[in-house]
Scaffold this motif. Sequence first.
Motif, PDB file in Angstrom:
ATOM      1  N   ASN A 238      -0.115 -15.254   2.519  1.00 10.46           N
ATOM      2  CA  ASN A 238       1.230 -15.196   1.969  1.00 10.46           C
ATOM      3  C   ASN A 238       1.396 -15.948   0.651  1.00 10.46           C
ATOM      4  O   ASN A 238       2.396 -15.782  -0.037  1.00 10.46           O
ATOM      5  N   MET A 239       0.404 -16.762   0.290  1.00 11.23           N
ATOM      6  CA  MET A 239       0.458 -17.434  -1.004  1.00 11.23           C
ATOM      7  C   MET A 239      -0.401 -16.728  -2.050  1.00 11.23           C
ATOM      8  O   MET A 239      -0.073 -16.743  -3.238  1.00 11.23           O
ATOM      9  N   LEU A 240      -1.473 -16.114  -1.628  1.00 12.94           N
ATOM     10  CA  LEU A 240      -2.332 -15.395  -2.573  1.00 12.94           C
ATOM     11  C   LEU A 240      -1.803 -14.001  -2.863  1.00 12.94           C
ATOM     12  O   LEU A 240      -2.148 -13.406  -3.887  1.00 12.94           O
ATOM     13  N   ALA A 241      -0.968 -13.468  -1.966  1.00 19.21           N
ATOM     14  CA  ALA A 241      -0.469 -12.100  -2.113  1.00 19.21           C
ATOM     15  C   ALA A 241       1.011 -12.032  -1.767  1.00 19.21           C
ATOM     16  O   ALA A 241       1.393 -12.319  -0.631  1.00 19.21           O
ATOM     17  N   ALA A 242       1.828 -11.661  -2.734  1.00 19.42           N
ATOM     18  CA  ALA A 242       3.231 -11.346  -2.476  1.00 19.42           C
ATOM     19  C   ALA A 242       3.331  -9.864  -2.127  1.00 19.42           C
ATOM     20  O   ALA A 242       2.430  -9.079  -2.432  1.00 19.42           O
ATOM     21  N   HIS A 243       4.438  -9.471  -1.490  1.00 13.31           N
ATOM     22  CA  HIS A 243       4.550  -8.077  -1.062  1.00 13.31           C
ATOM     23  C   HIS A 243       5.988  -7.582  -1.217  1.00 13.31           C
ATOM     24  O   HIS A 243       6.918  -8.349  -1.437  1.00 13.31           O
ATOM     25  N   GLY A 244       6.150  -6.284  -1.076  1.00  7.95           N
ATOM     26  CA  GLY A 244       7.463  -5.647  -1.112  1.00  7.95           C
ATOM     27  C   GLY A 244       7.432  -4.400  -0.236  1.00  7.95           C
ATOM     28  O   GLY A 244       6.624  -4.300   0.692  1.00  7.95           O
ATOM     29  N   ARG A 245       8.293  -3.437  -0.550  1.00 11.32           N
ATOM     30  CA  ARG A 245       8.295  -2.155   0.167  1.00 11.32           C
ATOM     31  C   ARG A 245       8.845  -1.069  -0.741  1.00 11.32           C
ATOM     32  O   ARG A 245       9.897  -1.234  -1.354  1.00 11.32           O
ATOM     33  N   SER A 246       8.125   0.047  -0.810  1.00 15.92           N
ATOM     34  CA  SER A 246       8.595   1.178  -1.601  1.00 15.92           C
ATOM     35  C   SER A 246       9.626   1.975  -0.808  1.00 15.92           C
ATOM     36  O   SER A 246       9.612   1.960   0.434  1.00 15.92           O
ATOM     37  N   PRO A 247      10.525   2.688  -1.490  1.00 19.53           N
ATOM     38  CA  PRO A 247      11.468   3.561  -0.779  1.00 19.53           C
ATOM     39  C   PRO A 247      10.731   4.611   0.042  1.00 19.53           C
ATOM     40  O   PRO A 247       9.576   4.943  -0.242  1.00 19.53           O
ATOM     41  N   TYR A 248      11.414   5.134   1.066  1.00 12.40           N
ATOM     42  CA  TYR A 248      10.752   6.129   1.912  1.00 12.40           C
ATOM     43  C   TYR A 248      11.751   7.109   2.489  1.00 12.40           C
ATOM     44  O   TYR A 248      12.967   6.906   2.454  1.00 12.40           O
ATOM     45  N   VAL A 249      11.182   8.173   3.053  1.00  6.38           N
ATOM     46  CA  VAL A 249      11.958   9.220   3.730  1.00  6.38           C
ATOM     47  C   VAL A 249      11.408   9.356   5.143  1.00  6.38           C
ATOM     48  O   VAL A 249      10.202   9.334   5.366  1.00  6.38           O
ATOM     49  N   GLY A 250      12.306   9.534   6.122  1.00  6.28           N
ATOM     50  CA  GLY A 250      11.874   9.696   7.501  1.00  6.28           C
ATOM     51  C   GLY A 250      11.926   8.383   8.268  1.00  6.28           C
ATOM     52  O   GLY A 250      12.325   7.341   7.739  1.00  6.28           O
ATOM     53  N   LYS A 251      11.491   8.421   9.489  1.00  4.09           N
ATOM     54  CA  LYS A 251      11.498   7.235  10.344  1.00  4.09           C
ATOM     55  C   LYS A 251      10.216   6.438  10.121  1.00  4.09           C
ATOM     56  O   LYS A 251       9.120   6.995  10.165  1.00  4.09           O
ATOM     57  N   ARG A 252      10.352   5.154   9.910  1.00  2.10           N
ATOM     58  CA  ARG A 252       9.213   4.266   9.624  1.00  2.10           C
ATOM     59  C   ARG A 252       9.308   3.050  10.525  1.00  2.10           C
ATOM     60  O   ARG A 252      10.359   2.410  10.615  1.00  2.10           O
ATOM     61  N   GLN A 253       8.226   2.713  11.214  1.00  2.00           N
ATOM     62  CA  GLN A 253       8.227   1.562  12.109  1.00  2.00           C
ATOM     63  C   GLN A 253       7.072   0.631  11.753  1.00  2.00           C
ATOM     64  O   GLN A 253       5.907   0.949  12.003  1.00  2.00           O
ATOM     65  N   ILE A 254       7.429  -0.488  11.146  1.00  2.00           N
ATOM     66  CA  ILE A 254       6.466  -1.525  10.813  1.00  2.00           C
ATOM     67  C   ILE A 254       6.853  -2.786  11.576  1.00  2.00           C
ATOM     68  O   ILE A 254       8.021  -3.163  11.614  1.00  2.00           O
ATOM     69  N   ARG A 255       5.879  -3.420  12.203  1.00  2.00           N
ATOM     70  CA  ARG A 255       6.108  -4.663  12.922  1.00  2.00           C
ATOM     71  C   ARG A 255       5.429  -5.812  12.176  1.00  2.00           C
ATOM     72  O   ARG A 255       4.441  -5.610  11.474  1.00  2.00           O
ATOM     73  N   VAL A 256       5.972  -7.032  12.366  1.00  2.00           N
ATOM     74  CA  VAL A 256       5.549  -8.173  11.559  1.00  2.00           C
ATOM     75  C   VAL A 256       5.281  -9.376  12.458  1.00  2.00           C
ATOM     76  O   VAL A 256       6.034  -9.629  13.409  1.00  2.00           O
ATOM     77  N   ALA A 257       4.224 -10.106  12.152  1.00  2.00           N
ATOM     78  CA  ALA A 257       3.943 -11.388  12.807  1.00  2.00           C
ATOM     79  C   ALA A 257       3.591 -12.409  11.740  1.00  2.00           C
ATOM     80  O   ALA A 257       3.043 -12.063  10.690  1.00  2.00           O
ATOM     81  N   MET A 258       3.919 -13.676  12.012  1.00  2.00           N
ATOM     82  CA  MET A 258       3.676 -14.739  11.035  1.00  2.00           C
ATOM     83  C   MET A 258       3.070 -15.949  11.716  1.00  2.00           C
ATOM     84  O   MET A 258       3.416 -16.262  12.870  1.00  2.00           O
ATOM     85  N   GLY A 259       2.171 -16.645  11.011  1.00  2.00           N
ATOM     86  CA  GLY A 259       1.538 -17.818  11.602  1.00  2.00           C
ATOM     87  C   GLY A 259       0.952 -18.744  10.551  1.00  2.00           C
ATOM     88  O   GLY A 259       1.079 -18.513   9.353  1.00  2.00           O
ATOM     89  N   GLU A 260       0.274 -19.806  11.021  1.00  2.00           N
ATOM     90  CA  GLU A 260      -0.304 -20.826  10.138  1.00  2.00           C
ATOM     91  C   GLU A 260       0.792 -21.438   9.262  1.00  2.00           C
ATOM     92  O   GLU A 260       0.738 -21.405   8.036  1.00  2.00           O
ATOM     93  N   MET A 261       1.775 -22.051   9.901  1.00  2.00           N
ATOM     94  CA  MET A 261       2.937 -22.563   9.183  1.00  2.00           C
ATOM     95  C   MET A 261       2.572 -23.769   8.314  1.00  2.00           C
ATOM     96  O   MET A 261       1.807 -24.645   8.709  1.00  2.00           O
ATOM     97  N   ARG A 262       3.151 -23.770   7.099  1.00  2.00           N
ATOM     98  CA  ARG A 262       2.944 -24.855   6.142  1.00  2.00           C
ATOM     99  C   ARG A 262       4.300 -25.314   5.605  1.00  2.00           C
ATOM    100  O   ARG A 262       5.311 -24.652   5.808  1.00  2.00           O
ATOM    101  N   TYR A 263       4.291 -26.431   4.876  1.00  2.00           N
ATOM    102  CA  TYR A 263       5.528 -27.006   4.343  1.00  2.00           C
ATOM    103  C   TYR A 263       5.497 -26.991   2.818  1.00  2.00           C
ATOM    104  O   TYR A 263       4.464 -27.261   2.196  1.00  2.00           O
ATOM    105  N   SER A 264       6.640 -26.681   2.221  1.00  2.38           N
ATOM    106  CA  SER A 264       6.697 -26.541   0.775  1.00  2.38           C
ATOM    107  C   SER A 264       6.343 -27.842   0.051  1.00  2.38           C
ATOM    108  O   SER A 264       5.782 -27.809  -1.043  1.00  2.38           O
ATOM    109  N   LYS A 265       6.624 -28.979   0.659  1.00  2.00           N
ATOM    110  CA  LYS A 265       6.314 -30.259   0.011  1.00  2.00           C
ATOM    111  C   LYS A 265       4.820 -30.470  -0.153  1.00  2.00           C
ATOM    112  O   LYS A 265       4.393 -31.284  -0.994  1.00  2.00           O
ATOM    113  N   ASP A 266       4.006 -29.741   0.621  1.00  2.00           N
ATOM    114  CA  ASP A 266       2.559 -29.934   0.584  1.00  2.00           C
ATOM    115  C   ASP A 266       1.845 -29.032  -0.404  1.00  2.00           C
ATOM    116  O   ASP A 266       0.621 -29.109  -0.539  1.00  2.00           O
ATOM    117  N   ILE A 267       2.588 -28.176  -1.115  1.00  2.00           N
ATOM    118  CA  ILE A 267       1.940 -27.222  -2.012  1.00  2.00           C
ATOM    119  C   ILE A 267       2.432 -27.363  -3.454  1.00  2.00           C
ATOM    120  O   ILE A 267       2.169 -26.518  -4.297  1.00  2.00           O
TER     121      ILE A 267
END
Length: 272
Positions: A238-267
């Motif tokens: 999540n720090m080496l790669a930022a992301h977004g989403r392009s517009p779309y047509v139809g039904k789209r199902q994307i699921r998301v998981a997040m881990g390895e939590m860090r603190y902004s003061k440390d970076i």
Amino acid sequence: MSSVSDFENVVVSICPNLFSEYGDLPRIAESRKIYQSTPYPADRAILIHNESSHLYCFPLNIWFCCLQPASQGGATPIVDCRKAYRLINKKLQARLIEKKIMYVRNFIQGLDVSWQTFFQTTDKSMVEDYCRRADIDFEWGKQNNLTTRQVRPAIAIHPITNEPVVFNQIQLYHMAYLESEIKESLLSIFGEDRFPRNVYYGDGTPIEDSVLEEINQAYRESQTSFPWEKGDILMLDNMLAAHGRSPYVGKRQIRVAMGEMRYSKDILPSAV
């Protein structure tokens, strides 16, 4: 990959302690640790951002799983944040490092995510305790509304690779990125002080249009795109790669998981 449970099993095998307290994304009913993708109109792009970079705590890793691709569009643009940093001129690098940026959010009842949903409580004292711990300035307003202000990095240092990277949500927060009709309508109703979301330099001064354009250009020159097929899993640093989403047509199902939590003061970088 055909189900939320399959996706969760894969991710947990990589990262046992997934983040389960994020208020901006709706959870899936079957899991406390898997989220739906951002609920945003399909015909509009979600702009480039580093997930949770506006918060004091953020995931170093983020996983996406495609249960159903869109019939048209819906790819995930990905920006190399190291390259984007190198493309920004050194004076701007230094300014962003020194000043940081301030995210201002007005939680207005009936508009966007409510503060109750975001903070996952209806108890104002719990919200206040969280804000104090997270170094967030807060102010309660009329009609049970809430304003928060938080200074976070615009440029960061990766905790493992020690590389400088662009790390922020300027495109998601700054009013300049809204369609002009929507922006003018919101300004006429709320004014800039109560605009739902905006971002400034850390000292509260406006970010110049020329700076926004230079960041945009760096993103454009550092970008690729991931087209989804059913069953795909995408893992991003999540720090080496930022992301977004392009517009779309139809039904789209994307699921998301997040881990390895860090603190902004440390970076935070100490120098260019």
